[in-house]
Design an enzyme around this catalytic site. Structure first.
Site, short mmCIF file in Angstrom:
data_model
loop_
_atom_site.label_atom_id
_atom_site.label_comp_id
_atom_site.label_asym_id
_atom_site.label_seq_id
_atom_site.Cartn_x
_atom_site.Cartn_y
_atom_site.Cartn_z
N THR A 151 85.30 -14.32 40.81
CA THR A 151 84.58 -13.87 41.92
C THR A 151 85.24 -12.72 42.43
OG1 THR A 151 85.55 -14.81 43.72
CG2 THR A 151 83.74 -16.16 42.35
N GLU A 152 84.36 -11.58 42.94
CA GLU A 152 84.78 -10.38 43.29
C GLU A 152 85.71 -10.66 44.59
OE1 GLU A 152 81.22 -7.88 45.01
OE2 GLU A 152 80.86 -8.51 43.13
#
Length: 223
Positions: free
Chosen positions: A56-57
């Site tokens: 996930t960013e």
């Protein structure tokens, strides 16, 4: 898959059914980022034997499915602010390090939503260009250019009936010729230099799609 599969007697796919199809096509052992919105559902359909590691960013590697009930930790969320679980070996890191992974070519696949995808794989997913619309760039541009494969998950037609798989994008572009595969409620397609190739249909046929889409369609067996 060597021939196009037509499920003409089936209904168009719902969101979870579509997420399961996308999960099925994610290569084993991949490092994968799931975009905000529909793509987050893919996490719930990946199996342990696929060996997929989710990124996930906002700074996590080793994300599991969405959290429910007592699993919910308000500090453990994905980029869409949805509570998620963590798998054994999960790691956390700075936001800047997360974007370095995205930009550095370390992700095998990203799954993004879209407003439009062109026949050659151009992506428009951050702004419709409409007056007053709120742009939502996020990390899409970094993912579209940094991931080795870009999958798009969207409805095939907009609410006004217009096609979202088009000859040329009319909305502001996120990336050029970056999309490899498009998954929709009515069909799954490969896009790129050869044009649009239909892999599978649901609730329609290739001929039915040809009547509604403004792009030439090929079957897998035509290649």
């Amino acid at each position: 898959m060597s021939r196009t599969v037509e499920h003409s007697d089936a209904a168009p796919l719902g969101r979870d059914e579509l997420a399961a199809v996308v999960a099925r096509d994610v290569p084993r052992g991949s490092y994968v980022n799931l975009g905000i919105g529909q793509p987050t559902l893919v996490a719930d359909h990946l199996t342990a034997d696929q060996g997929v590691t989710l990124h996930t960013e906002n700074g996590m590697l080793g994300m599991g499915p969405a959290a429910v009930g007592d699993q919910v930790d308000p500090e453990l969320i994905n980029a869409g602010k949805i509570p998620v679980t963590e798998l054994p070996g999960a790691a956390y890191f700075h936001h800047a390090d997360s974007f370095a992974m995205m930009r550095g070519g370390h992700l095998d696949v990203c799954v993004l939503g879209a407003f439009q995808v062109s026949a050659r794989g151009d992506l428009a997913n951050w702004h419709t260009g409409a007056p007053g619309a709120i742009p939502a760039v996020g990390g899409a541009m970094d993912l579209a250019t940094g991931a080795k494969q870009v999958f798009v998950m969207m409805t095939l037609f907009a609410r006004d009936g217009s096609a979202k798989l088009v000859p040329e994008c009319t909305y502001p572009l996120t990336g050029l010729a970056c999309v490899r595969r498009v998954f929709t409620d009515l069909g799954a397609f490969d896009v790129g230099p050869r044009g649009v190739v239909v892999r599978e249909t649901w609730g329609t046929t290739v001929e039915g799609l040809r009547e509604r889409l403004p792009v030439p369609l090929l079957r897998l067996e035509d290649l």
